[in-house]
Enzyme design. Structure first.
Site, short mmCIF file in Angstrom:
data_model
loop_
_atom_site.label_atom_id
_atom_site.label_comp_id
_atom_site.label_asym_id
_atom_site.label_seq_id
_atom_site.Cartn_x
_atom_site.Cartn_y
_atom_site.Cartn_z
N HIS A 1 -3.04 -18.84 3.07
CA HIS A 1 -3.78 -19.30 4.28
C HIS A 1 -4.14 -18.15 5.03
O HIS A 1 -3.65 -17.93 6.31
CB HIS A 1 -2.91 -20.29 4.79
CG HIS A 1 -3.56 -21.05 5.91
ND1 HIS A 1 -3.95 -20.35 7.17
CD2 HIS A 1 -3.44 -22.16 6.23
CE1 HIS A 1 -4.54 -21.53 7.93
NE2 HIS A 1 -4.26 -22.32 7.64
N GLU B 1 -9.08 -19.25 2.81
CA GLU B 1 -8.21 -19.18 2.14
C GLU B 1 -8.19 -19.61 0.51
O GLU B 1 -9.06 -20.47 0.19
CB GLU B 1 -7.55 -20.51 2.74
CG GLU B 1 -7.19 -20.40 4.11
CD GLU B 1 -6.80 -21.51 4.88
OE1 GLU B 1 -7.28 -21.62 6.03
OE2 GLU B 1 -6.12 -22.52 4.19
O1 TA6 Z 1 -6.50 -24.31 6.70
C1 TA6 Z 1 -7.09 -25.14 7.71
C2 TA6 Z 1 -5.87 -25.83 8.02
O2 TA6 Z 1 -5.39 -26.75 7.30
C3 TA6 Z 1 -6.46 -26.61 9.36
O3 TA6 Z 1 -6.67 -28.27 9.23
C4 TA6 Z 1 -5.44 -26.42 10.59
O4 TA6 Z 1 -4.28 -27.42 10.45
C5 TA6 Z 1 -4.99 -25.32 9.95
O5 TA6 Z 1 -4.76 -25.36 8.73
C6 TA6 Z 1 -3.76 -24.72 10.80
O6 TA6 Z 1 -2.53 -25.05 10.37
P1 TA6 Z 1 -1.06 -24.75 10.85
O7 TA6 Z 1 -0.32 -25.66 10.62
O8 TA6 Z 1 -0.94 -23.42 10.60
O9 TA6 Z 1 -1.43 -24.75 12.50
#
Ligand code: TA6
Length: 304
Positions: free
Chosen positions: A173, A276
């Site tokens: 991510h 990602e």
């Molecule tokens: O990767 C995008 C995502 O899935 C969004 O939906 C948002 O939730 C982001 O990740 C952030 O997630 P986190 O749990 O790190 O705040």
């Protein structure tokens, strides 16, 4: 149960490489591997096996880390390259389970630090235990190999060490630093079908380069191709190649969601973009018992 984590001093004595790598005590006392070589500098926490910095020599920082990030057991570090496994976003059958899975809020085991033709290869691992199996009833071992050099290479391997097959989601991510999100673009996803998580995962087709002009949370499905993050404000292009990843997720929280996150500066949404390499939803991985799967990402940077 997992073994207690040795102190940064003990880890440094065992794994440090003079003049190249050090293991020091980071915020909250969590051990962090600090890399300083002629090719790059970098940082990687044992907590979540999370890379939080990669700066190739001659370039500006590639990885975004929020100035408000907190380093508290059980809380994900805001920024860097969180490892999402074995589910992505909320757990479909348990809204109380931690978002993005089990391993980004675990302290991993530092297995090795090696020099490889001028680059530094850091290997960390984690595996299932009684705690993880209460949330996800499967046996696994996960290994992250991060190679810090003129490129940054990440190899995330999941092994099914249990007696039954399992299906998992995963994502590296990556939070990238950008000079100005309004000018940034993602090239390489033209024509790809994506699911818009800001609009009930409605299906769309990408036309041309991806521009960010509002809250963006898009999963580009069945997409194995490399892509480029174009950053005119910093006059650079970050090239991201991937293997064994069928989903590409592009996320920027934009203004309101940024203001709602205590561990995210109110204006930081303008200087970051998540791009990602993942396998989520219909692209989740089926892993037979005794088999393993490796998702690989290689990042490099060049002038625009
Ligand atoms: O990767 C995008 C995502 O899935 C969004 O939906 C948002 O939730 C982001 O990740 C952030 O997630 P986190 O749990 O790190 O705040």
């Amino acid at each position: 149960m997992t073994q207690p984590t040795p102190s940064p001093q003990e880890l440094n004595a065992r794994f440090g490489i003079v003049n190249l790598t050090q293991i020091i005590s980071g915020p909250g006392g969590t051990p962090v591997v600090r890399i300083t070589t002629p090719q790059c500098t970098g940082e990687m926490y044992l907590y979540g096996a999370q890379v939080t910095s990669w700066k190739p020599t001659g370039a500006q920082e590639i990885i975004f880390l929020s100035s408000k990030a907190v380093f508290i057991e059980g809380k994900a570090i805001r920024g860097g390259i969180p490892i999402c496994f074995p589910w992505f976003r909320a757990k479909s059958d348990d809204p109380k389970a931690p978002a993005h899975g089990l391993v980004r809020t675990e302290t991993w085991t530092l297995e090795s630090i090696e020099q490889k033709s001028g680059a530094i290869n850091v290997t960390m691992s984690t595996q299932s235990d009684a705690d993880t199996k209460r949330l996800w009833p499967h046996d696994f071992r996960a290994v992250l190999q991060a190679t810090f050099g003129a490129e940054l290479k990440l190899a995330f391997t999941v092994a099914n060490t249990g007696a039954a097959p399992f299906r998992f989601e995963e994502a590296l991510h990556t939070y990238h630093t950008v000079g100005d999100i309004h000018k940034a673009r993602v090239r390489g996803l033209d024509g790809v079908t994506y699911l818009d998580n800001t609009n009930s995962n409605r299906e769309n087709k990408q036309s041309g380069e991806v521009a960010i002009s509002g809250p963006t949370d898009s999963a580009y499905m069945n997409s194995q191709s490399a892509f480029d993050l174009l950053d005119p404000a910093l006059n650079r292009r970050i090239h991201i190649a991937k293997q064994n990843s069928n989903t590409t997720v592009i996320w920027n929280p934009w203004i309101e969601a940024a203001h709602a996150m205590a561990d995210f500066g109110d204006d930081e949404w303008q200087q970051m973009l998540c791009a990602e390499a993942a396998n989520i939803m219909a692209n989740a991985v089926e892993l037979p018992t005794g088999k393993s799967h490796t998702l690989t990402v290689v990042m490099s940077v060049a002038a625009l």
